[in-house]
Structure formats: C-alpha cells, structure tokens
Write a protein that holds these residues in place. Structure first.
Motif, PDB file in Angstrom:
ATOM      1  N   HIS A  99       0.838  -1.197   0.000  1.00 39.95           N
ATOM      2  CA  HIS A  99       0.000   0.000   0.000  1.00 39.95           C
ATOM      3  C   HIS A  99       0.875   1.250   0.000  1.00 39.95           C
ATOM      4  CE1 HIS A  99      -3.413   2.563   0.762  1.00 39.95           C
ATOM      5  NE2 HIS A  99      -2.808   3.061   1.820  1.00 39.95           N
ATOM      6  N   ASN A 100       1.899   1.285   0.833  1.00 39.08           N
ATOM      7  CA  ASN A 100       2.783   2.443   0.886  1.00 39.08           C
ATOM      8  C   ASN A 100       3.567   2.609  -0.400  1.00 39.08           C
ATOM      9  OD1 ASN A 100       1.956   3.272   3.372  1.00 39.08           O
ATOM     10  ND2 ASN A 100       3.677   2.401   4.481  1.00 39.08           N
ATOM     11  N   ARG A 101       3.975   1.520  -1.016  1.00 38.27           N
ATOM     12  CA  ARG A 101       4.681   1.614  -2.302  1.00 38.27           C
ATOM     13  C   ARG A 101       3.781   2.218  -3.357  1.00 38.27           C
ATOM     14  NH1 ARG A 101       7.266  -4.240  -2.095  1.00 38.27           N
ATOM     15  NH2 ARG A 101       8.844  -3.808  -0.539  1.00 38.27           N
ATOM     16  N   ARG A 102       2.537   1.809  -3.388  1.00 43.97           N
ATOM     17  CA  ARG A 102       1.593   2.337  -4.383  1.00 43.97           C
ATOM     18  C   ARG A 102       1.357   3.825  -4.145  1.00 43.97           C
ATOM     19  NH1 ARG A 102      -1.507   0.056  -8.184  1.00 43.97           N
ATOM     20  NH2 ARG A 102      -3.320   1.231  -8.818  1.00 43.97           N
ATOM     21  N   ILE A 103       1.193   4.213  -2.897  1.00 45.49           N
ATOM     22  CA  ILE A 103       1.009   5.621  -2.573  1.00 45.49           C
ATOM     23  C   ILE A 103       2.230   6.423  -3.008  1.00 45.49           C
ATOM     24  CG2 ILE A 103       0.880   7.267  -0.654  1.00 45.49           C
ATOM     25  CD1 ILE A 103      -0.948   5.187   0.740  1.00 45.49           C
ATOM     26  N   ASN A 104       3.420   5.933  -2.692  1.00 44.57           N
ATOM     27  CA  ASN A 104       4.639   6.628  -3.100  1.00 44.57           C
ATOM     28  C   ASN A 104       4.726   6.731  -4.614  1.00 44.57           C
ATOM     29  OD1 ASN A 104       5.857   7.404  -0.683  1.00 44.57           O
ATOM     30  ND2 ASN A 104       6.684   5.364  -0.357  1.00 44.57           N
ATOM     31  N   LEU A 105       4.365   5.682  -5.326  1.00 46.50           N
ATOM     32  CA  LEU A 105       4.394   5.701  -6.781  1.00 46.50           C
ATOM     33  C   LEU A 105       3.458   6.787  -7.320  1.00 46.50           C
ATOM     34  CD1 LEU A 105       5.497   4.308  -9.333  1.00 46.50           C
ATOM     35  CD2 LEU A 105       3.506   2.816  -9.241  1.00 46.50           C
ATOM     36  N   VAL A 106       2.248   6.829  -6.802  1.00 47.06           N
ATOM     37  CA  VAL A 106       1.290   7.844  -7.247  1.00 47.06           C
ATOM     38  C   VAL A 106       1.811   9.242  -6.937  1.00 47.06           C
ATOM     39  CG1 VAL A 106      -1.012   8.813  -6.839  1.00 47.06           C
ATOM     40  CG2 VAL A 106      -0.731   6.352  -7.100  1.00 47.06           C
ATOM     41  N   LEU A 107       2.267   9.458  -5.705  1.00 45.99           N
ATOM     42  CA  LEU A 107       2.708  10.798  -5.318  1.00 45.99           C
ATOM     43  C   LEU A 107       3.977  11.226  -6.051  1.00 45.99           C
ATOM     44  CD1 LEU A 107       1.962  10.855  -1.493  1.00 45.99           C
ATOM     45  CD2 LEU A 107       0.616  11.810  -3.368  1.00 45.99           C
ATOM     46  N   ASN A 108       4.854  10.295  -6.352  1.00 45.11           N
ATOM     47  CA  ASN A 108       6.071  10.648  -7.066  1.00 45.11           C
ATOM     48  C   ASN A 108       5.820  10.982  -8.531  1.00 45.11           C
ATOM     49  OD1 ASN A 108       7.914  10.521  -4.951  1.00 45.11           O
ATOM     50  ND2 ASN A 108       8.169   8.323  -5.173  1.00 45.11           N
ATOM     51  N   HIS A 109       4.731  10.479  -9.098  1.00 45.06           N
ATOM     52  CA  HIS A 109       4.428  10.730 -10.505  1.00 45.06           C
ATOM     53  C   HIS A 109       3.225  11.649 -10.700  1.00 45.06           C
ATOM     54  CE1 HIS A 109       7.019   7.180 -10.697  1.00 45.06           C
ATOM     55  NE2 HIS A 109       7.431   7.738 -11.816  1.00 45.06           N
ATOM     56  N   ILE A 110       2.762  12.245  -9.630  1.00 43.53           N
ATOM     57  CA  ILE A 110       1.561  13.080  -9.717  1.00 43.53           C
ATOM     58  C   ILE A 110       1.783  14.282 -10.637  1.00 43.53           C
ATOM     59  CG2 ILE A 110       1.911  14.653  -7.754  1.00 43.53           C
ATOM     60  CD1 ILE A 110      -1.292  12.722  -8.148  1.00 43.53           C
ATOM     61  N   LYS A 111       3.024  14.736 -10.734  1.00 38.44           N
ATOM     62  CA  LYS A 111       3.326  15.897 -11.583  1.00 38.44           C
ATOM     63  C   LYS A 111       3.097  15.580 -13.062  1.00 38.44           C
ATOM     64  CE  LYS A 111       8.270  14.883 -11.512  1.00 38.44           C
ATOM     65  NZ  LYS A 111       8.218  13.737 -10.626  1.00 38.44           N
ATOM     66  N   ASP A 112       3.084  14.291 -13.423  1.00 34.20           N
ATOM     67  CA  ASP A 112       2.880  13.874 -14.807  1.00 34.20           C
ATOM     68  C   ASP A 112       1.399  13.734 -15.164  1.00 34.20           C
ATOM     69  OD1 ASP A 112       5.669  13.691 -15.020  1.00 34.20           O
ATOM     70  OD2 ASP A 112       5.650  11.606 -14.342  1.00 34.20           O
ATOM     71  N   ILE A 113       0.538  13.812 -14.163  1.00 34.25           N
ATOM     72  CA  ILE A 113      -0.904  13.650 -14.378  1.00 34.25           C
ATOM     73  C   ILE A 113      -1.497  15.013 -14.709  1.00 34.25           C
ATOM     74  CG2 ILE A 113      -3.082  12.962 -13.291  1.00 34.25           C
ATOM     75  CD1 ILE A 113      -1.383  11.094 -11.502  1.00 34.25           C
TER      76      ILE A 113
ATOM     77  N   LEU B 267      -6.341  10.501  -7.271  1.00 35.94           N
ATOM     78  CA  LEU B 267      -6.235  10.321  -5.824  1.00 35.94           C
ATOM     79  C   LEU B 267      -7.389   9.482  -5.296  1.00 35.94           C
ATOM     80  CD1 LEU B 267      -5.134  13.892  -4.685  1.00 35.94           C
ATOM     81  CD2 LEU B 267      -3.725  11.832  -4.793  1.00 35.94           C
ATOM     82  N   ARG B 268      -8.578   9.722  -5.812  1.00 37.49           N
ATOM     83  CA  ARG B 268      -9.752   8.962  -5.365  1.00 37.49           C
ATOM     84  C   ARG B 268      -9.617   7.489  -5.772  1.00 37.49           C
ATOM     85  NH1 ARG B 268     -13.407  12.350  -6.489  1.00 37.49           N
ATOM     86  NH2 ARG B 268     -13.438  12.013  -8.722  1.00 37.49           N
ATOM     87  N   ASN B 269      -9.210   7.231  -7.015  1.00 31.45           N
ATOM     88  CA  ASN B 269      -9.137   5.856  -7.511  1.00 31.45           C
ATOM     89  C   ASN B 269      -7.962   5.078  -6.945  1.00 31.45           C
ATOM     90  OD1 ASN B 269     -11.389   6.322  -9.092  1.00 31.45           O
ATOM     91  ND2 ASN B 269     -10.216   6.794 -10.917  1.00 31.45           N
ATOM     92  N   GLU B 270      -6.806   5.700  -6.853  1.00 33.96           N
ATOM     93  CA  GLU B 270      -5.594   4.989  -6.456  1.00 33.96           C
ATOM     94  C   GLU B 270      -5.374   4.953  -4.954  1.00 33.96           C
ATOM     95  OE1 GLU B 270      -3.681   3.255  -8.492  1.00 33.96           O
ATOM     96  OE2 GLU B 270      -4.896   3.834 -10.204  1.00 33.96           O
ATOM     97  N   MET B 271      -5.852   5.981  -4.248  1.00 40.83           N
ATOM     98  CA  MET B 271      -5.563   6.072  -2.823  1.00 40.83           C
ATOM     99  C   MET B 271      -6.811   6.045  -1.957  1.00 40.83           C
ATOM    100  SD  MET B 271      -2.534   8.913  -3.120  1.00 40.83           S
ATOM    101  CE  MET B 271      -2.214   8.967  -1.372  1.00 40.83           C
ATOM    102  N   GLY B 272      -7.982   6.057  -2.585  1.00 44.45           N
ATOM    103  CA  GLY B 272      -9.219   6.042  -1.815  1.00 44.45           C
ATOM    104  C   GLY B 272      -9.490   7.345  -1.090  1.00 44.45           C
TER     105      GLY B 272
END
Length: 85
Positions: free
Chosen positions: A31-45, A54-59
């Motif tokens: 779960h933490n790896r997925r959150i880190n992945l999303v947050l580290n690539h959020i600038k590309d979204i 954020l709603r779909n990937e992190m709830g």
C-alpha cells in the motif's frame, strides 16, 4: 515511522504478538509503495485528473475546501515522499 517503533518493546516478549506485528507491516508495504508511486508521478498527471487519480488509487475523497495539490503538499511528509509539486 514512530508508530512502527513504539510497539516493539511490547511485541518482543510474545512470539504471537511479534508474528502479528510482522504480518501487519508486511500488509502495509504494498500500500505504501503504491502511494509513493502515485505521489512521485503526480506531476505527470494532467491537472484536471489529479483529484480522480487520488480517489481511484488512494481512496481519498478531497474536502471541497482544499485543492488536490494542496492536499498532496499537506500529506507528503506522512507518506515520506516528495511529489515535486
């Protein structure tokens, strides 16, 4: 990370408690790896898709009084990452 260290003295004395503690840690890692992945690539979204991501990937359902970028900035220390926003 303090929440991971504080229980150690309590669980060290019991093999069953230690197994439960380790199982909990193992369950949190993906779960933490997925959150880190999303947050580290959020600038590309794209800007308009960040809240949905954020709603779909992190709830996360963002409050109406904070932007997606504002929420990320407030949470980056919690997830021990730097999303670059």
């Amino acid at each position: 990370m303090e929440f991971l260290i504080n229980p150690l003295p309590s669980v060290a004395g019991s093999p069953l408690a230690l197994i439960g503690y380790l199982a909990t840690i193992a369950a949190l890692l993906p779960h933490n790896r997925r959150i880190n992945l999303v947050l580290n690539h959020i600038k590309d979204i794209p800007e308009g898709e960040i809240e949905e991501t954020l709603r779909n990937e992190m709830g996360v359902v963002l409050p109406s009084d904070i932007s997606a970028k504002g929420w990320i900035k407030s949470k980056k220390h919690q997830y021990n990452t730097s999303p670059g926003i």
